[in-house]
Every structure is written in C-alpha cells, then in structure tokens.
Design a protein around this motif. Structure first.
Motif, PDB file in Angstrom:
ATOM      1  N   LEU A  44     -32.139  -3.357  11.920  1.00 34.07           N
ATOM      2  CA  LEU A  44     -31.657  -3.802  10.601  1.00 34.07           C
ATOM      3  C   LEU A  44     -30.289  -4.452  10.725  1.00 34.07           C
ATOM      4  O   LEU A  44     -30.014  -5.485  10.112  1.00 34.07           O
ATOM      5  N   PHE A  45     -29.430  -3.830  11.540  1.00 35.88           N
ATOM      6  CA  PHE A  45     -28.067  -4.346  11.727  1.00 35.88           C
ATOM      7  C   PHE A  45     -28.136  -5.735  12.381  1.00 35.88           C
ATOM      8  O   PHE A  45     -27.509  -6.686  11.905  1.00 35.88           O
ATOM      9  N   LEU A  46     -28.926  -5.850  13.452  1.00 37.45           N
ATOM     10  CA  LEU A  46     -29.034  -7.124  14.176  1.00 37.45           C
ATOM     11  C   LEU A  46     -29.612  -8.202  13.261  1.00 37.45           C
ATOM     12  O   LEU A  46     -29.114  -9.339  13.233  1.00 37.45           O
ATOM     13  N   GLN A  47     -30.652  -7.833  12.496  1.00 40.38           N
ATOM     14  CA  GLN A  47     -31.285  -8.851  11.653  1.00 40.38           C
ATOM     15  C   GLN A  47     -30.323  -9.337  10.571  1.00 40.38           C
ATOM     16  O   GLN A  47     -30.347 -10.510  10.200  1.00 40.38           O
ATOM     17  N   SER A  48     -29.439  -8.433  10.110  1.00 42.91           N
ATOM     18  CA  SER A  48     -28.461  -8.896   9.104  1.00 42.91           C
ATOM     19  C   SER A  48     -27.468  -9.870   9.751  1.00 42.91           C
ATOM     20  O   SER A  48     -27.054 -10.840   9.121  1.00 42.91           O
ATOM     21  N   ILE A  49     -27.135  -9.642  11.011  1.00 39.65           N
ATOM     22  CA  ILE A  49     -26.217 -10.560  11.710  1.00 39.65           C
ATOM     23  C   ILE A  49     -26.913 -11.912  11.951  1.00 39.65           C
ATOM     24  O   ILE A  49     -26.304 -12.971  11.827  1.00 39.65           O
ATOM     25  N   LEU A  50     -28.215 -11.844  12.272  1.00 38.74           N
ATOM     26  CA  LEU A  50     -28.949 -13.074  12.587  1.00 38.74           C
ATOM     27  C   LEU A  50     -29.328 -13.862  11.334  1.00 38.74           C
ATOM     28  O   LEU A  50     -29.906 -14.935  11.423  1.00 38.74           O
ATOM     29  N   SER A  51     -29.001 -13.293  10.153  1.00 37.36           N
ATOM     30  CA  SER A  51     -29.309 -14.072   8.951  1.00 37.36           C
ATOM     31  C   SER A  51     -28.036 -14.509   8.218  1.00 37.36           C
ATOM     32  O   SER A  51     -28.107 -14.987   7.082  1.00 37.36           O
ATOM     33  N   GLU A  53     -24.668 -16.952   7.579  1.00 42.95           N
ATOM     34  CA  GLU A  53     -24.530 -18.417   7.604  1.00 42.95           C
ATOM     35  C   GLU A  53     -24.118 -18.915   8.995  1.00 42.95           C
ATOM     36  O   GLU A  53     -24.685 -19.846   9.535  1.00 42.95           O
ATOM     37  N   ASN A  54     -23.111 -18.229   9.570  1.00 41.29           N
ATOM     38  CA  ASN A  54     -22.633 -18.637  10.909  1.00 41.29           C
ATOM     39  C   ASN A  54     -23.298 -17.808  11.988  1.00 41.29           C
ATOM     40  O   ASN A  54     -22.640 -17.265  12.868  1.00 41.29           O
ATOM     41  N   ARG A  55     -24.618 -17.674  11.916  1.00 40.03           N
ATOM     42  CA  ARG A  55     -25.311 -16.766  12.838  1.00 40.03           C
ATOM     43  C   ARG A  55     -25.281 -17.289  14.275  1.00 40.03           C
ATOM     44  O   ARG A  55     -25.244 -18.509  14.503  1.00 40.03           O
ATOM     45  N   PRO A  56     -25.341 -16.342  15.219  1.00 37.64           N
ATOM     46  CA  PRO A  56     -25.406 -16.775  16.613  1.00 37.64           C
ATOM     47  C   PRO A  56     -26.773 -17.378  16.929  1.00 37.64           C
ATOM     48  O   PRO A  56     -27.749 -17.124  16.212  1.00 37.64           O
ATOM     49  N   SER A  57     -26.843 -18.150  18.005  1.00 39.57           N
ATOM     50  CA  SER A  57     -28.144 -18.614  18.515  1.00 39.57           C
ATOM     51  C   SER A  57     -28.872 -17.418  19.107  1.00 39.57           C
ATOM     52  O   SER A  57     -28.277 -16.356  19.324  1.00 39.57           O
ATOM     53  N   THR A  58     -30.148 -17.602  19.408  1.00 35.62           N
ATOM     54  CA  THR A  58     -30.920 -16.477  19.958  1.00 35.62           C
ATOM     55  C   THR A  58     -31.471 -16.845  21.344  1.00 35.62           C
ATOM     56  O   THR A  58     -32.591 -16.502  21.689  1.00 35.62           O
ATOM     57  N   ASN A  59     -30.636 -17.558  22.112  1.00 35.39           N
ATOM     58  CA  ASN A  59     -31.078 -17.943  23.466  1.00 35.39           C
ATOM     59  C   ASN A  59     -30.873 -16.833  24.475  1.00 35.39           C
ATOM     60  O   ASN A  59     -31.781 -16.498  25.227  1.00 35.39           O
ATOM     61  N   LEU A  60     -29.661 -16.265  24.495  1.00 30.38           N
ATOM     62  CA  LEU A  60     -29.332 -15.344  25.596  1.00 30.38           C
ATOM     63  C   LEU A  60     -28.491 -14.162  25.099  1.00 30.38           C
ATOM     64  O   LEU A  60     -27.419 -14.352  24.530  1.00 30.38           O
ATOM     65  N   ALA A  61     -29.000 -12.952  25.345  1.00 30.78           N
ATOM     66  CA  ALA A  61     -28.247 -11.736  25.005  1.00 30.78           C
ATOM     67  C   ALA A  61     -27.912 -10.981  26.284  1.00 30.78           C
ATOM     68  O   ALA A  61     -28.529 -11.206  27.338  1.00 30.78           O
ATOM     69  N   SER A 153     -20.828 -17.609  23.367  1.00 32.19           N
ATOM     70  CA  SER A 153     -21.125 -18.999  23.015  1.00 32.19           C
ATOM     71  C   SER A 153     -20.671 -19.225  21.565  1.00 32.19           C
ATOM     72  O   SER A 153     -20.207 -18.292  20.897  1.00 32.19           O
ATOM     73  N   GLU A 154     -20.870 -20.434  21.064  1.00 32.80           N
ATOM     74  CA  GLU A 154     -20.444 -20.738  19.687  1.00 32.80           C
ATOM     75  C   GLU A 154     -21.150 -19.786  18.707  1.00 32.80           C
ATOM     76  O   GLU A 154     -22.378 -19.577  18.825  1.00 32.80           O
ATOM     77  N   ASN A 155     -20.400 -19.208  17.807  1.00 29.01           N
ATOM     78  CA  ASN A 155     -20.915 -18.234  16.824  1.00 29.01           C
ATOM     79  C   ASN A 155     -21.420 -16.936  17.455  1.00 29.01           C
ATOM     80  O   ASN A 155     -22.124 -16.152  16.807  1.00 29.01           O
ATOM     81  N   GLY A 156     -21.077 -16.712  18.732  1.00 26.40           N
ATOM     82  CA  GLY A 156     -21.522 -15.494  19.422  1.00 26.40           C
ATOM     83  C   GLY A 156     -20.898 -14.236  18.812  1.00 26.40           C
ATOM     84  O   GLY A 156     -19.833 -14.283  18.189  1.00 26.40           O
ATOM     85  N   VAL A 157     -21.587 -13.109  19.016  1.00 23.88           N
ATOM     86  CA  VAL A 157     -21.168 -11.837  18.410  1.00 23.88           C
ATOM     87  C   VAL A 157     -21.235 -10.722  19.459  1.00 23.88           C
ATOM     88  O   VAL A 157     -22.169 -10.674  20.263  1.00 23.88           O
ATOM     89  N   ILE A 158     -20.248  -9.839  19.436  1.00 27.03           N
ATOM     90  CA  ILE A 158     -20.279  -8.614  20.249  1.00 27.03           C
ATOM     91  C   ILE A 158     -20.692  -7.468  19.324  1.00 27.03           C
ATOM     92  O   ILE A 158     -20.138  -7.325  18.225  1.00 27.03           O
ATOM     93  N   ILE A 159     -21.641  -6.650  19.782  1.00 28.03           N
ATOM     94  CA  ILE A 159     -21.995  -5.447  19.023  1.00 28.03           C
ATOM     95  C   ILE A 159     -21.522  -4.226  19.806  1.00 28.03           C
ATOM     96  O   ILE A 159     -21.735  -4.126  21.023  1.00 28.03           O
ATOM     97  N   VAL A 160     -20.892  -3.318  19.095  1.00 32.05           N
ATOM     98  CA  VAL A 160     -20.523  -2.017  19.666  1.00 32.05           C
ATOM     99  C   VAL A 160     -21.230  -0.960  18.834  1.00 32.05           C
ATOM    100  O   VAL A 160     -21.119  -0.959  17.603  1.00 32.05           O
TER     101      VAL A 160
END
Ligand SMILES: C[S@@+](CC[C@H](N)C(=O)[O-])C[C@H]1O[C@@H](n2cnc3c(N)ncnc32)[C@H](O)[C@@H]1O
Length: 234
Positions: A44-51, A53-61, A153-160
């Motif tokens: 749920l947390f990840l999907q909220s981040i991926l939706s 406006e400035n969401r990260p791409s989903t190429n490489l985690a 990468s551009e719009n990338g996010v770190i999750i802790v």
C-alpha cells in the motif's frame, strides 16, 4: 559517542546471521507469520508513492540487507522491471535466486557486501531498506544514506522501514549486535543526510509486544532541516 557507535560490532552481527537458516522464519527472527501483513502494508505504501505526481520510474529497484529476497520476491519484482540486491551473508545471497523462483530473471546484480562498504551506482528508481539499518553505526548510517541519496535516478525515492523504540531512547540487542533507534533519531539522521520525508506511515496489524514499525519515503532535499533551522535563526 551515541549508543549505536559503542554497541555495534559488524563482525558479531555477521556471525549471528551466519548461524540463521535461510528461511522466512529465520530472516524474521521467528516472526515469519507476520510476513504477509508486512508485505501488504509495504505494498500500500509503495503503491501510494508510485501514484504521486512526481513518481519514480519503475525500471530498477535495490533491496538492501535483502536476506533471502523476501521483499524482492513479493513486493519489488511485481512492481519493477529489474531488482538488484545487497546482502553480506553468503548462505542468504546464494538462496535468493532459488527463493524468488520463476521470476528470478527479474533479479539483476546480487552484491555480497555490507551496507557500510557499499557504494551504489547512480541508477536506482527506488532503494528499499528494511530491518537492516539497526546494524549500522550512526556515522555509517549517515554516509550510507548520503550515498543512497546520490544514487537515485530522477524522481527516485529511498524507503526506510524499521522498528522504532517507544522509550524515546536507542535500545541495543547484544544477541545480534544491533540497535533500535527512536523515531526522532531517524528523523535527525535523515535531516543530516539531506533527505526530505514525503510520506511517513506506521505499519498496522502487527502483533502486540513487538516494536512499532514505521515506513518513511525520502527524497533528496538540498536544503536540509538543519540548514532551514539555521536560516530561521539568522
Ligand atoms: C532481519 S533480516 C531482514 C531481511 C530482509 N530485509 C527482510 O525484511 O526480509 C536482516 C538482514 O540484514 C543483513 N545484515 C546484517 N548486517 C548487515 C550490514 N551491515 N549490511 C547489510 N546487511 C546486513 C542480515 O544478513 C540479514 O539478511
């Protein structure tokens, strides 16, 4: 020196994990039964981040302190084209491809290294850190988060996603040479690493009697909270 500097011994932690079986119950310290609820909360947390406006791409985690690849398998691989992992324990890292099974072709590089020695390349859309940062001394945690920040990468996010104490103090665990930090300590370290919290959430539906678990989504903040406070004082 803080508690996390004095009480953590990297060799002791690796020795501890070398004795633990490569199973979900093993990597979750006997709490394998919370894995499904944990993954649901993370999804749920990840999907909220991926939706956003400035969401990260989903190429490489990147899955850091990955254990046997529980998070890669159930959370990251379903959302990203490719997932790299970092894990220092040989037995765990050698289990990951088999554990991930039919989607193992979505695993990229498997780095057998400790986080305090890892230098990520600048290419990651998302870096997931769960139940591992308590193994790092404060100064190493700060530099590790700084390397992660610079590897996005551009719009990338770190999750802790980590346990936090309710006592407001750092508590140590001699058995696996780790610490559990209070929420305010994480927030302080994120600020020093010039990371801004864009979302924060407490995991729900975990059993009573375990530490509260928080998820943070962090992005680079070139004006840190510390700088801001200084500016306000001027
Ligand atoms: C509690 S398990 C969590 C595994 C995985 N993140 C999960 O949630 O399923 C902790 C993991 O951290 C790894 N670890 C311990 N010290 C570490 C360090 N200094 N750097 C990277 N990983 C470490 C252990 O080998 C183990 O796989």
């Amino acid at each position: 020196m803080t508690d996390a500097q004095e009480s953590i011994c990297y060799e002791k932690a690796l020795e501890y994990w070398s004795e633990i079986p490569a199973t979900v119950d093993g990597v979750l310290g006997g709490f394998g039964f919370i894995s499904d609820v944990d993954i649901q909360g993370s999804r749920l947390f990840l999907q909220s981040i991926l939706s956003t406006e400035n969401r990260p791409s989903t190429n490489l985690a990147l899955d850091c302190g990955a254990g046997i690849g529980r998070i890669s398998k159930y959370l990251l691989i379903p959302h990203f084209s490719l997932v790299d992992v970092v894990e220092p324990d040989e037995k765990f890292i050698n289990t990951i491809r088999e554990y991930v099974g039919s989607n193992a072709d979505k695993l990229g590089n498997l780095y057998k290294v400790s986080l305090q020695e890892f230098r990520p390349e600048k290419k990651y859309d998302l870096i997931w850190n769960q139940w591992v940062l308590g193994y790092l001394k404060d100064e190493d945690l700060l530099s590790y988060l700084t390397y992660c920040r610079d590897a996005l990468s551009e719009n990338g996010v770190i999750i802790v996603k980590e346990n936090v104490t309710s006592s407001g103090k750092t508590e140590k665990d001699d058995a696996d040479s780790s610490v559990t930090r209070p929420l305010k300590e994480y927030i302080k370290i994120f600020g020093k690493a010039k990371l801004k919290r864009i979302k924060q959430c407490k995991q729900t539906n975990f059993p009573n009697g375990i530490y509260p678990v928080y998820m943070f989504a962090l992005i680079p903040n070139l004006i840190s909270e510390a700088d801001l406070n200084n500016d306000l004082k001027l």
